[in-house]
Design an enzyme around this catalytic site. Structure first.
Site, mmCIF file in Angstrom:
data_model
loop_
_atom_site.group_PDB
_atom_site.id
_atom_site.type_symbol
_atom_site.label_atom_id
_atom_site.label_comp_id
_atom_site.label_asym_id
_atom_site.label_seq_id
_atom_site.Cartn_x
_atom_site.Cartn_y
_atom_site.Cartn_z
ATOM 1 C CB THR A 48 8.601 40.281 71.563
ATOM 2 O OG1 THR A 48 7.775 39.129 71.700
ATOM 3 C CG2 THR A 48 7.754 41.531 71.693
ATOM 4 C CB CYS A 49 12.393 36.747 71.734
ATOM 5 S SG CYS A 49 11.978 37.129 73.416
ATOM 6 C CG ASN A 50 8.502 34.543 74.034
ATOM 7 O OD1 ASN A 50 9.087 33.544 73.610
ATOM 8 N ND2 ASN A 50 8.707 35.043 75.228
ATOM 9 N NE ARG A 51 3.194 38.131 72.834
ATOM 10 C CZ ARG A 51 2.158 37.356 73.120
ATOM 11 N NH1 ARG A 51 1.150 37.273 72.274
ATOM 12 N NH2 ARG A 51 2.113 36.666 74.239
ATOM 13 C CD GLN A 91 12.094 42.150 78.950
ATOM 14 O OE1 GLN A 91 11.806 41.072 78.444
ATOM 15 N NE2 GLN A 91 13.306 42.660 78.929
ATOM 16 C CB ALA A 129 32.073 34.898 83.686
ATOM 17 N N GLY A 130 29.221 32.617 83.421
ATOM 18 C CA GLY A 130 28.387 31.947 82.410
ATOM 19 C C GLY A 130 27.081 32.686 82.185
ATOM 20 C CB THR A 158 23.235 31.114 85.526
ATOM 21 O OG1 THR A 158 23.093 29.951 84.727
ATOM 22 C CG2 THR A 158 22.131 31.162 86.540
ATOM 23 N N GLY A 159 25.142 33.582 85.410
ATOM 24 C CA GLY A 159 25.800 34.704 86.077
ATOM 25 C C GLY A 159 25.431 36.014 85.397
#
Lengths: 426, 274
Positions: free
Chosen positions: A48-51, A114, A188-189, A191-192
Site C-alpha cells: 500500500t502507500c504506507n507499507r 481501508q 476545487a483544491g 482539500t475540496g
C-alpha cells in the site's frame, strides 16, 4: 510455526523509500511466482502507500529474511535503502504483526478502515497465483476474521481520522439523511477533493461545486457527477444549500455575517452546516451566532479528530486482547497439526502390539472367553493411551514460543520408537 | 391473588430500577451484550407490569384508574410500552436512559402509595371513562416523549454549537431525528389529548349531576392543549424550526407535569374520585 515476515512501513522508512518499493498488482503477481519457485513455498505480498510486506513459509530451514530482502531489492532496486528500513518477524511475531496490521492499529492513522480490504485483496491475489497453502490460508483467514471482530466488537473504525472526514461526520450529526441534502463545496483544491470523496462515500448525490476558476470546478464536477455554481452567483444562492464546505485559498473572508443572515432569512432559518476548512477562513466566524447555523472551522474539526484518535488509543488494550485470542486459536490449530500424526502413530503402534500379543495367547483361552479377552486388551490399550493423548492436546492448546511442544513430541517419539514412522507435518 | 399483587407491587419498581441502571450503564459504556440484555429485561418488565395491571383489574373488579396512584402505574406502563415500540421501529437506541427515568419515578411513587379499593362508584366502571383515561394517558405519554426529545435536542444543539464533542455528542442521535421525534410525539400526544378532552366534555354532563367546568385539572389540560395547538400550527404554517418549537413543547410538558402531580394532590375536583 515456520512463518516469516519482511516489512517496510511508515515506522521504518520515509515516504520516498516506501514509494520506491511500492508494488503494483502486476508486479506483485510476477514476484509471487518467482519467489515461490526459489525461496518461499507459500507467500503473500501486501503493498500500500504506507507499507510493503511479504509473508511466507520458507522452502527450507536455511532461508531467512536476508534472502527475501535481497530478492525484493533485485526485483525493485532502491538506492539509499538500508537493512534498518526493514522489520523482520518470525513465527508468532510474524502472525502477531499481520494481525496488528489487519486490525488497523499498525496504520499511520490508527483505525484506518481501508487496510482490512487491502489485506483481503493481497490474500486473494496470492490465492489466484496458487501461492497459498494450508498454513497461509489459515493465517490470513484468521487475520481477516480478526479485522471483522474489531469492527463489530469495538468502535475503532468509528470516529473521524481526518479533518475532511470529521466535517462529513459532523454533518451527519445534524442531518438524518445526507443523501437528501444539498451540498455545496467551495474550492476545487486538494482539500475540496478529499471532502467530496468523503461525501460520496456517504451517498451524497445532490452535490454542487463552486470555484473561482470555473474550468477547475467543471472538471471536478464532471469527475464526481456534480453541478457547478458560478463563483459570482455564490452569495445570492447560499440559501439553497444545507451543507456548505469551504476550502478555498482566498486571503480574505468570502462571506460575511450579514450575507449569511440574509441567506438564513431566505431559507426560513432551516438548519445549515458550514464547514470552513480554509486557512485563512472563508466565512466570518461570527456567523456561528446566527440561529440554526452550525459553523465549524479547521480548529474545531481538528479537535474532533484528536478526540477521536484519543478514544481509539484507549481501545488498544481491548484490541490487543482480541489479537491474543486469535493468536492462541491460530497456534492451537497449528499445534494440533503437529500432534495429529504422532497420536496416530502411537495408536497404531499400541494396537499392533496388542493384536500381536492377543493372537499369540488367544489359543490358551476357552473359545467362549476369547471375545471378552479381546475387549479387555482393547480397553487396556485405550486407557493407557488416554493420558498421553490428553497431555498432548493440552500442550497443543497453549502458545508455544520456546519449542516445548517440539521437545515433547521428540521425547514421545524416542520413547516409543516412532521415528521410523515420521511426522509428516514437520 | 392479593398476595401476588402485593409482591408484584414491590417487584415492578425494582425491575424498573434495574432497567434504568442497564440503560444508564449502556449509555456510558456501550457493549453489545448489555444492549441485548437491557432490551430483554425491558420486555420482561413490560410483560410483568401488564400482568400486574390485569391482575388488579380482575381482583378489584375495576380498571386501575380510580385514584392517582393507579393512574401513575398505568402511565408508567404506557410510557415504557411506547418507548419499547420506538426502539423496535426506529434506529434510536441510546435515549432509553432519559425516557425510562420517568416511568421509574411514577412506578416507585405508585407502589409506595397505591390503595386497593374494592368498592368504587359505579361511574368508574363506565366504558366512556376507560376510553377517556386511555387517550389521556397516551396523550401524556406523547408529550413526555416530546419533552424529553426536545430537551435532548437542546442539549445536542448546544454541544454542536460550542464544539463540544463529548459523550452526549457521540451517543445521541442526530438533531434532525431528535426534532422529528419531538414533533411526532407532540402530534400523537396532541391528538390523544384532544380526543380525551372531547370525550370528557361530552360525557361529563351525563355522569355528574352538577359538573363544574372550572375544575383545575380541566383548565390546566385545556392550557396544555392550547400550547401544543400553537406549536403545531406555527410549525405547519409559519415553518418554525428547531429551538422555538421545542421551547413550546417543553412549556407544555411543565404544565402537564404540574397538572398530573400538584393539582391532583392539592385539589379535590371531579378528577379526584376516592
Amino acid at each position: 510455526m515456520n512463518l516469516i515476515s519482511v516489512t517496510i512501513n511508515h515506522k521504518t522508512a520515509p515516504i520516498e523509500l516506501r514509494e520506491a518499493l511500492y508494488l503494483s498488482e502486476i508486479e506483485i503477481r510476477k514476484i509471487l511466482n518467482q519467489i515461490k519457485e526459489t525461496l518461499l513455498k507459500e507467500v503473500c505480498i501486501l503493498s500500500t502507500c504506507n507499507r510493503t510486506e511479504i509473508y511466507g513459509v520458507p522452502s527450507n530451514h536455511s532461508i531467512t529474511y536476508r534472502e527475501v530482502q535481497e530478492f525484493i531489492l533485485t526485483q525493485k532496486p532502491v538506492t539509499k535503502i538500508k537493512s534498518d528500513n526493514f522489520l523482520n518477524y518470525y513465527s508468532c511475531g510474524a502472525a502477531n504483526h499481520l494481525f496488528r496490521v489487519s486490525s488497523g492499529i499498525d496504520s499511520l492513522v490508527i483505525g484506518d478502515q481501508q487496510i482490512l480490504g487491502q489485506v483481503k485483496d493481497a490474500y486473494n491475489i496470492a490465492v489466484e497465483e496458487n501461492c497459498v497453502g494450508t498454513f497461509l490460508q489459515k493465517t490470513f483467514q484468521s487475520a481477516l476474521k480478526l479485522g471483522k471482530r474489531i469492527k463489530t466488537e469495538t468502535d475503532l473504525f468509528e470516529g473521524p481520522t481526518s479533518v475532511s472526514s470529521a466535517a462529513v461526520q459532523l454533518a451527519g450529526k445534524i442531518f438524518s439523511d445526507l443523501k437528501k441534502k444539498s451540498v455545496l463545496v467551495i474550492g476545487a483544491g486538494e482539500t475540496g477533493k478529499l471532502t467530496i470523496q468523503n461525501l460520496i462515500q456517504k451517498n451524497v448525490t445532490n452535490l454542487t461545486i463552486s470555484n473561482r476558476t470555473f474550468s477547475r470546478a467543471e472538471k471536478l464536477a464532471a469527475k464526481y457527477n456534480a453541478k457547478v455554481l458560478p463563483f459570482d452567483n455564490l452569495k445570492e444562492r447560499l440559501n439553497e444549500y444545507d451543507i456548505i464546505i469551504s476550502a478555498t485559498s482566498s486571503n480574505s473572508i468570502l462571506i460575511n455575517r450579514d450575507e449569511m443572515s440574509a441567506a438564513m432569512r431566505k431559507r426560513k432559518f432551516e438548519p445549515v452546516c458550514i464547514m470552513d476548512i480554509a486557512i485563512p477562513r472563508d466565512f466570518d466566524p461570527n456567523v456561528k451566532d446566527i440561529e440554526n447555523i452550525f459553523y465549524n472551522d479547521i480548529d474545531s474539526l481538528q479537535t474532533m479528530v484528536n478526540l477521536s484518535l484519543e478514544g481509539k488509543k484507549a481501545l488498544l488494550p481491548a484490541i490487543q486482547k482480541i489479537i491474543m485470542e486469535e493468536l492462541i486459536e491460530l497456534f492451537s490449530w497449528h499445534n494440533s497439526l503437529q500432534i495429529s500424526p504422532l497420536l496416530k502413530s502411537m495408536r497404531e503402534q499400541f494396537e499392533s502390539v496388542r493384536s500381536q500379543e492377543f493372537d499369540a495367547f488367544k489359543n490358551k483361552f476357552a473359545s467362549n472367553e476369547v471375545e471378552n479377552l479381546e475387549l479387555l486388551t482393547k480397553r487396556i490399550v485405550k486407557k493407557l493411551l488416554h493420558n498421553p493423548t490428553v497431555y498432548l492436546r493440552k500442550s497443543a492448546d497453549q502458545v508455544d514460543t520456546q519449542g516445548e511442544l517440539q521437545l515433547k513430541i521428540k521425547i514421545l517419539k524416542d520413547m516409543f520408537n516412532l521415528n521410523s514412522k515420521g511426522n509428516e507435518s514437520e | 391473588m392479593k398476595i401476588l399483587i402485593e409482591n408484584l407491587n414491590i417487584a415492578i419498581p425494582i425491575l424498573y430500577f434495574i432497567v434504568f441502571i442497564l440503560y444508564f450503564s449502556n449509555f456510558w459504556k456501550p457493549r453489545k451484550s448489555l444492549a441485548r440484555l437491557k432490551r430483554i429485561i425491558l420486555f420482561l418488565t413490560l410483560l410483568i407490569h401488564f400482568f400486574y395491571l390485569f391482575a388488579r383489574t380482575i381482583e378489584f373488579d375495576h380498571v386501575p384508574i380510580t385514584n392517582i396512584f393507579e393512574i401513575f402505574t398505568l402511565l408508567a406502563f404506557a410510557i415504557t410500552l411506547s418507548y419499547y415500540i420506538l426502539e423496535l421501529i426506529t434506529e434510536v437506541r441510546n435515549t432509553g436512559m432519559f425516557i425510562l427515568f420517568i416511568p421509574m419515578v411514577f412506578q416507585i411513587i405508585s407502589s409506595l402509595k397505591i390503595v386497593d379499593l374494592l368498592n368504587v362508584q359505579e361511574i368508574l366502571r363506565s366504558p366512556f371513562l376507560g376510553v377517556h383515561v386511555f387517550t389521556a394517558l397516551a396523550g401524556y405519554a406523547g408529550i413526555t416523549f416530546s419533552a424529553i426529545y426536545g430537551g435532548l435536542y437542546l442539549m445536542l444543539y448546544k454541544q454542536i454549537k460550542m464544539h463540544r464533542f463529548g459523550l452526549l455528542y457521540q451517543r445521541l442521535p442526530n438533531l434532525e431525528l431528535l426534532e422529528s421525534l419531538n414533533y411526532t410525539s407532540a402530534l400523537i400526544g396532541f391528538t390523544m389529548l384532544s380526543t380525551a378532552i372531547v370525550i370528557g366534555i361530552i360525557w361529563m354532563p351525563q355522569a355528574f349531576t352538577n359538573p363544574s367546568y372550572f375544575d383545575p385539572k380541566l383548565i390546566a389540560t385545556i392550557f396544555i392543549w392550547i400550547l401544543y395547538a400553537l406549536g403545531i400550527t406555527t410549525k405547519i404554517f409559519a415553518k418554525w424550526r428547531g429551538k422555538r418549537i421545542i421551547y413550546l413543547s417543553l412549556a407544555g410538558f411543565v404544565v402537564a407535569l404540574f397538572s398530573m402531580t400538584l393539582l391532583n394532590l392539592l385539589f379535590t375536583g371531579f378528577h379526584k374520585f376516592h
